[in-house]
Design a protein around this motif. Structure first.
Motif, short mmCIF file in Angstrom:
data_model
loop_
_atom_site.label_atom_id
_atom_site.label_comp_id
_atom_site.label_asym_id
_atom_site.label_seq_id
_atom_site.Cartn_x
_atom_site.Cartn_y
_atom_site.Cartn_z
N PHE A 36 3.47 -9.14 14.47
CA PHE A 36 3.02 -8.57 13.13
C PHE A 36 2.38 -7.15 13.38
N THR A 37 2.41 -6.40 14.72
CA THR A 37 1.97 -5.09 14.84
C THR A 37 3.01 -4.66 14.67
N THR A 38 4.34 -5.18 14.92
CA THR A 38 5.89 -3.67 15.15
C THR A 38 5.88 -3.92 12.62
N CYS A 54 5.00 -0.55 7.96
CA CYS A 54 5.02 -0.06 7.18
C CYS A 54 3.51 1.09 7.07
N LEU A 55 3.20 1.37 8.13
CA LEU A 55 1.99 2.53 8.33
C LEU A 55 2.60 3.14 8.07
N PHE A 56 3.57 3.96 9.24
CA PHE A 56 4.10 5.46 9.26
C PHE A 56 5.34 5.34 8.37
N GLY A 57 5.45 4.23 7.98
CA GLY A 57 6.86 4.69 6.15
C GLY A 57 5.57 4.96 5.46
N GLY A 58 4.46 4.56 4.92
CA GLY A 58 3.60 5.07 3.47
C GLY A 58 3.09 6.34 4.38
N VAL A 59 3.09 6.60 5.51
CA VAL A 59 2.72 8.93 5.98
C VAL A 59 3.56 9.31 5.67
N GLN A 60 5.07 8.73 6.37
CA GLN A 60 6.12 10.03 5.81
C GLN A 60 6.19 9.88 4.35
#
Ligand code: UDP
Ligand code: MG
Length: 311
Positions: A261-263, A268-274
């Motif tokens: 889950f954390t992976t 997803c989170l950092f994909g979005g930020v990038q």
């Protein structure tokens, strides 16, 4: 020439005669030494033929007609370039900017105010719209170096000094609310009650307002870029802490099954930020692309000024 009035018009045939009459009457009460410069921003209705009619019967009337719709910013720029007045008034064609204010503006301008700005209140605006507008102004104040104020638009009187200062800024992406604020000089704000358009429809929809809003932030500085750097730095710190936390777990408890889950969440989170960061960079690159092309802001098709391609 004492007063030049710059009026951008885009498909305004329904309201134009009314505007012309009210404005001329107002100006005649002040002086005979005035001109009204109408800019037909590629209208597809009878705007241009109306303008020609006005010009035929009245030597105070000037018109410039663009080859297509270039937007209000370009129309205002053209009007300002052609203006020969000691004082220049910029106003909308739909009588939302009451001509009665011009006399008062002139008084302040003569006392030495370089920008006499009319600020409207929000009577009659939709609640949701004014809420978003207020939020937006707060955000822009935070994000940019120029100060924008709610209710202040393009309606104002400029001294020759302020006008010439504006004309030195030749950028392609013009955001005049910001430009007006950027040049500074002595300002005086006068208030008036908001009015609805006398006839015809507004040219703005939700999409164009959002685009305009983004322009406002991006055309004035690079803080959003810096914001990306901060987000990146923040993400690195957080992930370092997390790695240390995991490492300690491994050292003291031994390896256990890594969390799926954390992976996925982190990806997803950092994909979005990038993606967002790249998007912001892209917006700037896009603007640079338009700036370096150095295309003209507009093309004049017809005008009753003798100099068709005034710079
Ligand atoms: N306008 C223009 N070109 C455009 C859109 C608008 O010259 O592409 C002019 C329009 O004719 C009017 C002024 O800009 O004189 C303000 O437009 P509008 O009244 O539609 O905006 P709102 O008052 O709703 O913000
Ligand atoms: Mg309007």
């Amino acid at each position: 020439m004492l007063i030049s009035t710059v009026v951008p018009c885009y498909n305004e045939e329904k309201v134009l005669s009314l505007t012309y009459n009210e404005l001329s009457e107002e100006l005649r009460n002040i002086t005979e030494d005035y001109e009204i410069i109408f800019i037909d921003d590629g209208s597809r209705d009878g705007t241009l033929s109306l303008l020609k009619e006005f010009a035929d019967g009245d030597t105070h009337v000037r018109y410039i007609s663009f080859s297509r719709n270039f937007g209000k910013e370009s129309a205002m720029l053209a009007g300002m370039r052609y203006s020969s007045g000691e004082f220049t008034v910029i106003m909308d064609a739909d009588l939302q900017h009451p001509p009665e204010l011009i006399a008062q503006m002139l008084e302040y301008a003569r006392q030495g105010c370089d920008q006499v700005i009319a600020q409207r209140d929000r009577t009659g605006d939709r609640k949701l719209g004014s809420f978003f507008a207020r939020m937006y102004y707060r955000l822009v104040d935070r994000l940019t170096d120029v100060e924008l104020t709610d209710g202040i638009g393009d309606f104002r009187m400029l001294s020759r000094k302020a006008l010439d200062a504006l004309l030195t800024m030749n950028e392609y992406n013009r955001f005049s609310k910001g430009l007006f604020s950027w040049i500074g000089f002595k300002e005086k704000i006068i208030r008036y009650q908001n009015r609805s358009r006398a006839a015809g429809e507004s040219k703005w929809n939700f999409g164009s307002l959002v685009r305009y809003g983004v322009d406002g932030v991006l055309s004035f500085n690079n803080k959003p870029l810096r914001f990306c750097i901060f987000i990146g730095a923040f993400a690195i710190v957080i992930s370092l802490l997390y790695v240390i936390f995991l490492l300690l777990g491994i050292i003291f408890k031994g390896i256990d099954m890594p969390g799926y889950f954390t992976t996925i969440f982190t990806i997803c989170l950092f994909g979005g930020v990038q993606l967002i960061s790249i998007g912001i960079v892209g917006e700037y690159v896009g603007r640079i692309y338009y700036e370096v092309k150095r295309r003209p802001h507009y093309l004049v098709d017809e005008t009753n000024f003798s100099d068709k391609n005034k710079k």
